[in-house]
Design a protein around this motif. Structure first.
Motif, PDB file in Angstrom:
ATOM      1  N   LYS A  45      -0.516  21.244   5.806  1.00 53.24           N
ATOM      2  CA  LYS A  45      -0.824  22.527   5.181  1.00 53.24           C
ATOM      3  C   LYS A  45       0.439  23.371   5.111  1.00 53.24           C
ATOM      4  CE  LYS A  45      -5.388  22.282   4.817  1.00 53.24           C
ATOM      5  NZ  LYS A  45      -6.104  22.423   3.514  1.00 53.24           N
ATOM      6  N   ARG A  46       0.449  24.309   4.193  1.00 53.73           N
ATOM      7  CA  ARG A  46       1.576  25.230   4.097  1.00 53.73           C
ATOM      8  C   ARG A  46       1.757  25.951   5.444  1.00 53.73           C
ATOM      9  NH1 ARG A  46       0.289  28.901  -0.272  1.00 53.73           N
ATOM     10  NH2 ARG A  46       1.259  27.386  -1.676  1.00 53.73           N
ATOM     11  N   GLY A  47       3.011  25.933   5.959  1.00 58.43           N
ATOM     12  CA  GLY A  47       3.310  26.588   7.217  1.00 58.43           C
ATOM     13  C   GLY A  47       3.332  25.654   8.407  1.00 58.43           C
ATOM     14  N   ASP A  48       2.881  24.397   8.215  1.00 57.62           N
ATOM     15  CA  ASP A  48       2.959  23.426   9.311  1.00 57.62           C
ATOM     16  C   ASP A  48       4.420  23.061   9.594  1.00 57.62           C
ATOM     17  OD1 ASP A  48       0.243  23.390   9.442  1.00 57.62           O
ATOM     18  OD2 ASP A  48      -0.025  21.404   8.536  1.00 57.62           O
ATOM     19  N   VAL A  49       4.769  22.885  10.884  1.00 52.39           N
ATOM     20  CA  VAL A  49       6.116  22.435  11.248  1.00 52.39           C
ATOM     21  C   VAL A  49       6.189  20.926  10.984  1.00 52.39           C
ATOM     22  CG1 VAL A  49       7.807  22.178  13.099  1.00 52.39           C
ATOM     23  CG2 VAL A  49       6.387  24.242  12.977  1.00 52.39           C
ATOM     24  N   ASP A  70       0.631  22.805   0.636  1.00 51.17           N
ATOM     25  CA  ASP A  70      -0.241  21.710   1.080  1.00 51.17           C
ATOM     26  C   ASP A  70       0.162  20.411   0.382  1.00 51.17           C
ATOM     27  OD1 ASP A  70      -1.456  23.824   2.276  1.00 51.17           O
ATOM     28  OD2 ASP A  70      -3.416  23.548   1.316  1.00 51.17           O
ATOM     29  N   GLY A  71       0.013  19.306   1.079  1.00 48.21           N
ATOM     30  CA  GLY A  71       0.325  18.041   0.444  1.00 48.21           C
ATOM     31  C   GLY A  71       0.270  16.875   1.416  1.00 48.21           C
ATOM     32  N   ARG A  72       0.773  15.733   0.955  1.00 49.59           N
ATOM     33  CA  ARG A  72       0.791  14.504   1.751  1.00 49.59           C
ATOM     34  C   ARG A  72       2.236  14.060   1.953  1.00 49.59           C
ATOM     35  NH1 ARG A  72       1.193   9.106   0.838  1.00 49.59           N
ATOM     36  NH2 ARG A  72       1.540   9.522  -1.374  1.00 49.59           N
ATOM     37  N   ILE A  73       2.567  13.642   3.181  1.00 47.10           N
ATOM     38  CA  ILE A  73       3.924  13.175   3.468  1.00 47.10           C
ATOM     39  C   ILE A  73       4.163  11.857   2.727  1.00 47.10           C
ATOM     40  CG2 ILE A  73       5.565  12.486   5.258  1.00 47.10           C
ATOM     41  CD1 ILE A  73       4.745  15.440   5.355  1.00 47.10           C
ATOM     42  N   GLU A  74       5.060  11.918   1.784  1.00 47.81           N
ATOM     43  CA  GLU A  74       5.355  10.738   0.962  1.00 47.81           C
ATOM     44  C   GLU A  74       6.448   9.871   1.600  1.00 47.81           C
ATOM     45  OE1 GLU A  74       5.892  10.209  -3.774  1.00 47.81           O
ATOM     46  OE2 GLU A  74       7.422  11.447  -2.794  1.00 47.81           O
ATOM     47  N   ALA A 127      -2.647  26.518  -3.360  1.00 50.44           N
ATOM     48  CA  ALA A 127      -2.317  26.108  -1.995  1.00 50.44           C
ATOM     49  C   ALA A 127      -1.264  25.007  -1.992  1.00 50.44           C
ATOM     50  CB  ALA A 127      -3.577  25.635  -1.273  1.00 50.44           C
ATOM     51  N   ALA A 128      -1.229  24.207  -3.070  1.00 49.56           N
ATOM     52  CA  ALA A 128      -0.329  23.060  -3.114  1.00 49.56           C
ATOM     53  C   ALA A 128       1.090  23.433  -3.563  1.00 49.56           C
ATOM     54  CB  ALA A 128      -0.894  21.987  -4.053  1.00 49.56           C
ATOM     55  N   ILE A 129       1.204  24.396  -4.466  1.00 45.46           N
ATOM     56  CA  ILE A 129       2.531  24.743  -4.992  1.00 45.46           C
ATOM     57  C   ILE A 129       3.419  25.274  -3.864  1.00 45.46           C
ATOM     58  CG2 ILE A 129       3.778  26.324  -6.506  1.00 45.46           C
ATOM     59  CD1 ILE A 129       1.468  26.221  -8.422  1.00 45.46           C
ATOM     60  N   HIS A 174       2.874  17.249  -3.318  1.00 47.79           N
ATOM     61  CA  HIS A 174       1.900  18.344  -3.352  1.00 47.79           C
ATOM     62  C   HIS A 174       0.826  18.150  -4.424  1.00 47.79           C
ATOM     63  CE1 HIS A 174       4.476  20.737  -0.675  1.00 47.79           C
ATOM     64  NE2 HIS A 174       5.489  20.316  -1.410  1.00 47.79           N
ATOM     65  N   GLY A 175       0.995  17.127  -5.259  1.00 48.98           N
ATOM     66  CA  GLY A 175       0.085  16.976  -6.388  1.00 48.98           C
ATOM     67  C   GLY A 175       0.509  17.881  -7.531  1.00 48.98           C
ATOM     68  N   TYR A 176      -0.179  17.754  -8.653  1.00 51.01           N
ATOM     69  CA  TYR A 176       0.099  18.575  -9.839  1.00 51.01           C
ATOM     70  C   TYR A 176       1.558  18.436 -10.297  1.00 51.01           C
ATOM     71  CZ  TYR A 176      -4.164  20.665  -8.045  1.00 51.01           C
ATOM     72  OH  TYR A 176      -5.436  20.850  -7.542  1.00 51.01           O
TER      73      TYR A 176
END
Length: 325
Positions: free
Chosen positions: A265-269, A221-225, A169-171, A242-244
């Motif tokens: 999440k993947r696909g979020d604007v 998926d990830g966190r806004i850095e 999900a993160a990649i 995204h981690g990893y």
């Protein structure tokens, strides 16, 4: 008092007392005792050679023993079935699950290890049916240990699956701009002509030409850095951790739709196409980092492109044209 017996003597025409001889009395007694022993011996021989003659208690014990042997046989057949099922699970565990999650298989010696040291079954020995009891108990113990090993392995596989699901999900795995909203893919990763200096310069991302205000999507998926314009040339840009070891970058944005620290999440604007920073026209400049090294984004569009669409994107991205930033 013993009875006195007499006999009639015809010569003297008188009764005379019968005198018993001592030796005769002893002989009779001996013969009586010998007869008793012989009778007892004959009865024992007959009893031992006629097994069908059983007491009710012996019959009950015999039935109980036969039932026990039957139940041990059924138990061993059930363990055969369990062993077959367990063997199938172990095979899938080593050759499918662990292979998929890139984990080392469990060594066969670990799965089949017995019990060393002291004799665990000494208290079961010394009986008529000790062998079947010991063998069945030992087999049950080994089977139980194998089930424990497999249970722990499946727990590990569950953890790996959760981690793999999070990783997948993160990649980054989709285009940041949808195909129907694209004018064109303006430039790919590699040596390209700089639009301002007109000299060859290495282009570390992909340029997606689209009208100003076109939605830009998070590719994983990830966190806004970061969500700022404090990086030279990028203008308004967003970075997602995204981690990893993966980070994606979205540059030259018109405006943001997220804030720093927000989970997406993947696909979020996350923002909208613009032409801020060092940009020749409205477009999205997109980069992917892996372990702080920039890599070609073309390898990360398998999530929303068909094989034919991917071939088209690949062909356009490989053209050595002019970049837009």
């Amino acid at each position: 008092m013993a009875k006195v017996k007499y006999y009639y003597d015809s010569e003297t025409l008188s009764y005379k007392k019968i005198e018993r001889k001592k030796g005769r009395r002893l002989g009779i007694a001996f013969l009586s005792i010998l007869g008793v022993f012989l009778a007892a011996f004959v009865l024992v021989v007959i009893y031992l050679n006629l097994p069908q003659i059983e007491t009710p208690k012996e019959k009950a014990l015999k039935r109980e023993l036969e039932n026990m042997q039957l139940q041990y046989g059924i138990l061993n057949r059930k363990m055969d079935q369990i062993q077959d099922v367990l063997g199938n699970i172990e095979d899938r565990d080593n050759n499918i699950y662990r292979l998929y999650f890139e984990s080392n298989p469990i060594p066969e010696e670990q799965r089949r290890a017995g019990f060393g040291g002291i004799n665990r079954y000494r208290n079961l020995e010394g009986y008529d049916n000790s062998k079947i009891i010991v063998e069945t108990t030992q087999r049950m113990d080994i089977l139980t240990k194998q089930l424990v090993v497999q249970s722990k392995s499946l727990d590990e596989i569950t953890d790996l699956a959760k981690e793999k699901e999070q990783l997948l999900a993160a990649i980054p795995a989709i285009q940041p701009v949808k195909n129907e909203e694209l004018k064109r893919i303006a430039s790919g990763y590699g040596w390209r002509t700089d639009p301002f200096t007109k000299v060859k310069k290495y282009h570390y991302g992909m340029d997606f030409s689209a009208p100003r205000g076109t939605p830009v999507y998070a590719t994983g998926d990830g966190r806004i850095e970061r969500a700022d314009n404090r990086s030279t040339g990028y203008g308004n840009h967003i970075r997602i951790d995204h981690g990893y070891g993966y980070v994606s970058l979205y540059a030259h944005l018109y405006k943001y739709n997220v804030r720093v620290g927000q989970r997406v999440k993947r696909g979020d604007v996350i923002g909208f196409v613009g032409s801020t920073g060092r940009s020749e026209a409205p477009h999205l400049h997109y980069e992917i980092y892996k372990d702080e090294e920039r890599i070609n984004p073309i390898n990360f569009y398998y999530g929303n492109l068909s094989p034919a669409e991917y071939d088209q994107v690949l062909a356009k991205a490989q053209q050595e044209n002019q970049s837009m930033d």
